[in-house]
Design a protein around this motif. Structure first.
Motif, PDB file in Angstrom:
ATOM      1  N   MET A  33       0.731  -0.906  -0.025  1.00  0.00           N
ATOM      2  CA  MET A  33      -0.051  -0.054  -0.133  1.00  0.00           C
ATOM      3  C   MET A  33       0.916   1.206  -0.013  1.00  0.00           C
ATOM      4  O   MET A  33       2.101   1.161   0.526  1.00  0.00           O
ATOM      5  N   ALA A  34       0.243   2.543  -0.601  1.00  0.00           N
ATOM      6  CA  ALA A  34       1.079   3.650  -0.704  1.00  0.00           C
ATOM      7  C   ALA A  34       0.105   4.901  -0.747  1.00  0.00           C
ATOM      8  O   ALA A  34      -1.028   4.455  -1.042  1.00  0.00           O
ATOM      9  N   ALA A  35       0.442   5.718  -0.044  1.00  0.00           N
ATOM     10  CA  ALA A  35      -0.407   6.997  -0.071  1.00  0.00           C
ATOM     11  C   ALA A  35       0.522   8.144   0.046  1.00  0.00           C
ATOM     12  O   ALA A  35       1.565   8.216   0.335  1.00  0.00           O
ATOM     13  N   GLY A  36      -0.128   9.276  -0.500  1.00  0.00           N
ATOM     14  CA  GLY A  36       0.661  10.503  -0.462  1.00  0.00           C
ATOM     15  C   GLY A  36      -0.359  11.686  -0.603  1.00  0.00           C
ATOM     16  O   GLY A  36      -1.402  11.407  -1.120  1.00  0.00           O
ATOM     17  N   GLY A  37       0.002  12.915  -0.124  1.00  0.00           N
ATOM     18  CA  GLY A  37      -0.954  14.090  -0.343  1.00  0.00           C
ATOM     19  C   GLY A  37      -0.537  15.308   0.446  1.00  0.00           C
ATOM     20  O   GLY A  37       0.798  15.308   0.900  1.00  0.00           O
ATOM     21  N   THR A  38      -0.974  16.426  -0.062  1.00  0.00           N
ATOM     22  CA  THR A  38      -0.429  17.527   0.318  1.00  0.00           C
ATOM     23  C   THR A  38      -1.581  18.496   1.212  1.00  0.00           C
ATOM     24  O   THR A  38      -2.641  18.217   0.974  1.00  0.00           O
ATOM     25  N   ALA A  39      -1.078  19.564   1.951  1.00  0.00           N
ATOM     26  CA  ALA A  39      -1.970  20.344   2.561  1.00  0.00           C
ATOM     27  C   ALA A  39      -1.366  21.769   2.301  1.00  0.00           C
ATOM     28  O   ALA A  39      -0.364  22.229   2.161  1.00  0.00           O
ATOM     29  N   PRO A  40      -2.498  22.801   1.703  1.00  0.00           N
ATOM     30  CA  PRO A  40      -1.912  24.328   1.398  1.00  0.00           C
ATOM     31  C   PRO A  40      -1.620  24.810   2.679  1.00  0.00           C
ATOM     32  O   PRO A  40      -1.998  24.559   3.859  1.00  0.00           O
ATOM     33  N   ILE A  41      -0.313  25.627   2.666  1.00  0.00           N
ATOM     34  CA  ILE A  41      -0.088  26.358   3.666  1.00  0.00           C
ATOM     35  C   ILE A  41      -0.335  28.076   3.404  1.00  0.00           C
ATOM     36  O   ILE A  41      -0.390  28.693   4.174  1.00  0.00           O
ATOM     37  N   SER A  42      -0.166  28.172   1.947  1.00  0.00           N
ATOM     38  CA  SER A  42      -0.653  29.871   1.692  1.00  0.00           C
ATOM     39  C   SER A  42      -1.060  29.435   0.003  1.00  0.00           C
ATOM     40  O   SER A  42      -1.015  28.408  -0.411  1.00  0.00           O
ATOM     41  N   ALA A  43      -1.003  30.535  -0.620  1.00  0.00           N
ATOM     42  CA  ALA A  43      -1.725  30.569  -2.031  1.00  0.00           C
ATOM     43  C   ALA A  43      -0.675  29.897  -2.592  1.00  0.00           C
ATOM     44  O   ALA A  43      -0.919  29.129  -3.713  1.00  0.00           O
ATOM     45  N   ASP A  44       0.668  29.730  -2.411  1.00  0.00           N
ATOM     46  CA  ASP A  44       1.811  29.083  -3.337  1.00  0.00           C
ATOM     47  C   ASP A  44       2.701  28.416  -2.703  1.00  0.00           C
ATOM     48  O   ASP A  44       3.703  27.768  -3.423  1.00  0.00           O
ATOM     49  N   HIS A  45       2.368  27.734  -1.501  1.00  0.00           N
ATOM     50  CA  HIS A  45       3.118  27.002  -0.709  1.00  0.00           C
ATOM     51  C   HIS A  45       2.248  25.743  -0.194  1.00  0.00           C
ATOM     52  O   HIS A  45       1.054  26.053   0.307  1.00  0.00           O
ATOM     53  N   ALA A  46       2.673  24.684  -0.137  1.00  0.00           N
ATOM     54  CA  ALA A  46       1.936  23.411   0.128  1.00  0.00           C
ATOM     55  C   ALA A  46       3.231  22.494   1.013  1.00  0.00           C
ATOM     56  O   ALA A  46       4.368  22.459   0.670  1.00  0.00           O
ATOM     57  N   GLU A  47       2.463  21.722   2.163  1.00  0.00           N
ATOM     58  CA  GLU A  47       3.359  20.678   2.737  1.00  0.00           C
ATOM     59  C   GLU A  47       2.828  19.315   2.127  1.00  0.00           C
ATOM     60  O   GLU A  47       1.631  19.071   2.401  1.00  0.00           O
ATOM     61  N   VAL A  48       3.953  18.516   2.227  1.00  0.00           N
ATOM     62  CA  VAL A  48       3.839  17.426   1.967  1.00  0.00           C
ATOM     63  C   VAL A  48       3.537  16.649   3.178  1.00  0.00           C
ATOM     64  O   VAL A  48       4.090  16.430   3.978  1.00  0.00           O
ATOM     65  N   GLU A  49       2.147  16.317   3.143  1.00  0.00           N
ATOM     66  CA  GLU A  49       1.599  15.755   4.626  1.00  0.00           C
ATOM     67  C   GLU A  49       1.958  14.210   4.919  1.00  0.00           C
ATOM     68  O   GLU A  49       1.949  13.924   6.087  1.00  0.00           O
ATOM     69  N   ARG A  50       1.872  13.610   3.922  1.00  0.00           N
ATOM     70  CA  ARG A  50       1.683  12.114   4.007  1.00  0.00           C
ATOM     71  C   ARG A  50       2.495  11.513   2.880  1.00  0.00           C
ATOM     72  O   ARG A  50       1.996  11.696   1.794  1.00  0.00           O
ATOM     73  N   LEU A  51       3.342  10.714   2.981  1.00  0.00           N
ATOM     74  CA  LEU A  51       4.021   9.786   2.019  1.00  0.00           C
ATOM     75  C   LEU A  51       4.343   8.635   2.848  1.00  0.00           C
ATOM     76  O   LEU A  51       5.272   8.650   3.645  1.00  0.00           O
ATOM     77  N   ASP A  52       3.421   7.424   2.520  1.00  0.00           N
ATOM     78  CA  ASP A  52       3.693   6.351   3.190  1.00  0.00           C
ATOM     79  C   ASP A  52       3.741   5.011   2.402  1.00  0.00           C
ATOM     80  O   ASP A  52       2.724   4.738   1.551  1.00  0.00           O
TER      81      ASP A  52
END
Length: 95
Positions: free
Chosen positions: A1-20
């Motif tokens: 199994m694999a998963a990944g995603g991002t969460a917005p920090i600002s209009a032009d920045h995002a944090e990769v929240e999960r990479l598993d």
């Protein structure tokens, strides 16, 4: 199994929240594919910089290598992630 995603920090920045990726013989290559997909999806959404935090434990060395191979570099604190020595903070410019 694999998963990944991002969460917005600002209009032009995002944090990769999960990479598993669960332990498997090909977990590193699966992680690279998922990580690539996350990065490819970001610019059309207006994201110019991605950031990621991971722990400092030796067991996380493969994750850090994955980030660095994908073009991420070490950076200082962001959001509530402090530069405490207990985690590694990375960023990548997408422009």
């Amino acid at each position: 199994m694999a998963a990944g995603g991002t969460a917005p920090i600002s209009a032009d920045h995002a944090e990769v929240e999960r990479l598993d990726t669960r332990s498997a013989p090909d977990a590193d290559s699966i992680g690279a594919v998922i990580f690539g997909e996350i990065g490819d999806a970001a610019p059309p959404k207006g994201v110019a910089t991605e950031m990621i935090e991971t722990g400092e434990a030796q067991a996380l060395e493969p994750a850090c290598r994955l980030y660095e191979n994908a073009g991420f570099t070490m950076r200082g604190a962001f959001l509530d992630h402090t530069d405490s020595g207990w985690s590694r903070l990375h960023e990548k410019s997408l422009r």
